[in-house]
Design a protein around this motif. Structure first.
Motif, PDB file in Angstrom:
ATOM      1  N   UNK A 123       2.125  18.638 -52.587  1.00 35.55           N
ATOM      2  CA  UNK A 123       2.341  17.452 -51.553  1.00 35.55           C
ATOM      3  C   UNK A 123       0.887  16.747 -51.362  1.00 35.55           C
ATOM      4  N   UNK A 124       0.021  17.592 -51.038  1.00 32.08           N
ATOM      5  CA  UNK A 124      -1.351  17.094 -50.583  1.00 32.08           C
ATOM      6  C   UNK A 124      -1.965  16.200 -51.708  1.00 32.08           C
ATOM      7  N   UNK A 125      -1.820  16.765 -53.001  1.00 32.10           N
ATOM      8  CA  UNK A 125      -2.278  16.048 -54.089  1.00 32.10           C
ATOM      9  C   UNK A 125      -1.579  14.630 -54.152  1.00 32.10           C
ATOM     10  N   UNK A 130      -2.294   8.875 -53.437  1.00 26.65           N
ATOM     11  CA  UNK A 130      -1.818   7.587 -52.758  1.00 26.65           C
ATOM     12  C   UNK A 130      -2.980   7.137 -51.945  1.00 26.65           C
ATOM     13  N   UNK A 131      -3.539   8.027 -51.152  1.00 30.57           N
ATOM     14  CA  UNK A 131      -4.675   7.535 -50.333  1.00 30.57           C
ATOM     15  C   UNK A 131      -5.841   7.036 -50.961  1.00 30.57           C
ATOM     16  N   UNK A 132      -6.083   7.564 -52.130  1.00 30.11           N
ATOM     17  CA  UNK A 132      -7.070   7.172 -53.032  1.00 30.11           C
ATOM     18  C   UNK A 132      -6.834   5.703 -53.576  1.00 30.11           C
ATOM     19  N   UNK A 138      -4.621   4.645 -42.884  1.00 31.40           N
ATOM     20  CA  UNK A 138      -6.189   5.107 -42.794  1.00 31.40           C
ATOM     21  C   UNK A 138      -6.385   6.242 -42.220  1.00 31.40           C
ATOM     22  N   UNK A 139      -7.191   7.226 -42.564  1.00 32.64           N
ATOM     23  CA  UNK A 139      -7.472   8.379 -41.712  1.00 32.64           C
ATOM     24  C   UNK A 139      -6.721   9.398 -41.962  1.00 32.64           C
ATOM     25  N   UNK A 140      -5.861   9.454 -42.794  1.00 27.25           N
ATOM     26  CA  UNK A 140      -5.080  10.728 -43.190  1.00 27.25           C
ATOM     27  C   UNK A 140      -5.747  11.933 -43.692  1.00 27.25           C
ATOM     28  N   UNK A 141      -5.422  12.998 -43.221  1.00 26.96           N
ATOM     29  CA  UNK A 141      -5.836  14.248 -43.550  1.00 26.96           C
ATOM     30  C   UNK A 141      -4.602  14.805 -44.641  1.00 26.96           C
ATOM     31  N   UNK A 142      -4.818  14.623 -45.985  1.00 23.92           N
ATOM     32  CA  UNK A 142      -3.791  14.878 -47.101  1.00 23.92           C
ATOM     33  C   UNK A 142      -3.307  16.411 -46.848  1.00 23.92           C
ATOM     34  N   UNK A 147       1.054  20.066 -44.899  1.00 25.18           N
ATOM     35  CA  UNK A 147       1.553  21.300 -44.491  1.00 25.18           C
ATOM     36  C   UNK A 147       2.533  20.899 -43.434  1.00 25.18           C
ATOM     37  N   UNK A 148       2.427  19.868 -42.938  1.00 22.64           N
ATOM     38  CA  UNK A 148       3.694  19.607 -41.882  1.00 22.64           C
ATOM     39  C   UNK A 148       4.884  18.857 -42.500  1.00 22.64           C
ATOM     40  N   UNK A 149       4.601  18.378 -43.731  1.00 24.67           N
ATOM     41  CA  UNK A 149       6.018  17.771 -44.417  1.00 24.67           C
ATOM     42  C   UNK A 149       6.596  18.980 -45.073  1.00 24.67           C
ATOM     43  N   UNK A 150       5.987  20.042 -45.843  1.00 24.96           N
ATOM     44  CA  UNK A 150       6.368  21.010 -46.361  1.00 24.96           C
ATOM     45  C   UNK A 150       7.340  21.974 -45.498  1.00 24.96           C
TER      46      UNK A 150
END
Length: 196
Positions: A123-125, A130-132, A138-142, A147-150
């Motif tokens: 999920x982080x990847x 998408x961020x890249x 802006x400013x998200x920590x993937x 961690x929160x989504x899963x």
């Protein structure tokens, strides 16, 4: 034999999954189970690995997405954590049984709670890609978002199993968070005027 263990775990919990019970559920002799597994721990570990492999294979066959739509792909991945059909409901029940057992079985916890956290990493990847590409706020920590989504999707899936929430309500919650993450997606903003 692994499927027999899963059925027992889903219906009665792993504490009921003795080698004898697994043999009876599988319709084989106790000796057959003992021949393949040197201990109950080995049966639990092997069945867990098979469950992960089975879930991953089924999920890959189910997730049909447009590779240019990061949000839709992430939504489809999160949907795999919800009991939307009998297979996923059973898998969630089995994983909950493993989680409960891991709280009192350090040897199983070492296997069940893998340090590499593959689901969170996936999920982080997806969020990082998408961020890249400039598709997220802006400013998200993937990693933190993943961690929160899963954990949220798994927990909400458990609530659906318990009847505390409906699938529709859980999907709205996931969509709320995905909309927040993908608020900076110009393609999404162009598709849905006024949303943001």
């Amino acid at each position: 034999m692994a499927e027999a263990l899963w059925r027992i775990a889903a219906e009665r919990g792993l504490h009921e999954a003795s080698l004898r019970e697994v043999a009876a559920e599988a319709g084989v002799s106790l000796r057959a189970v003992q021949y393949h597994f040197e201990s109950k721990h080995q049966l639990l570990v092997d069945a867990l690995h098979l469950l992960h492999d089975d879930n991953a294979r089924i999920a890959r066959s189910r997730i049909d997405h447009d590779p240019t739509d990061s949000r839709a792909l992430l939504r489809a991945v999160l949907e795999e954590f919800l009991p939307v059909d009998a297979q996923r409901a059973t898998a969630l029940r089995v994983l909950a049984a493993y989680y409960a057992r891991s709280l009192t079985d350090p040897a199983l916890a070492a296997v069940f709670l893998a340090a590499e956290q593959p689901l969170e990493r996936l999920v982080a990847d997806l969020i990082e890609a998408a961020r890249a590409a400039g598709r997220t706020a802006p400013g998200l920590d993937a990693w933190r978002e993943a961690d929160l989504l899963v954990s949220g999707a798994v927990g909400l899936g458990g609530d659906v199993l318990h009847g505390r929430r409906t699938l529709a309500d859980v999907r709205r919650t996931l969509d709320y968070h995905l909309d927040r993450i993908f608020a900076g997606d110009p393609a999404r903003t162009a598709r849905v005027p006024g949303e943001g």
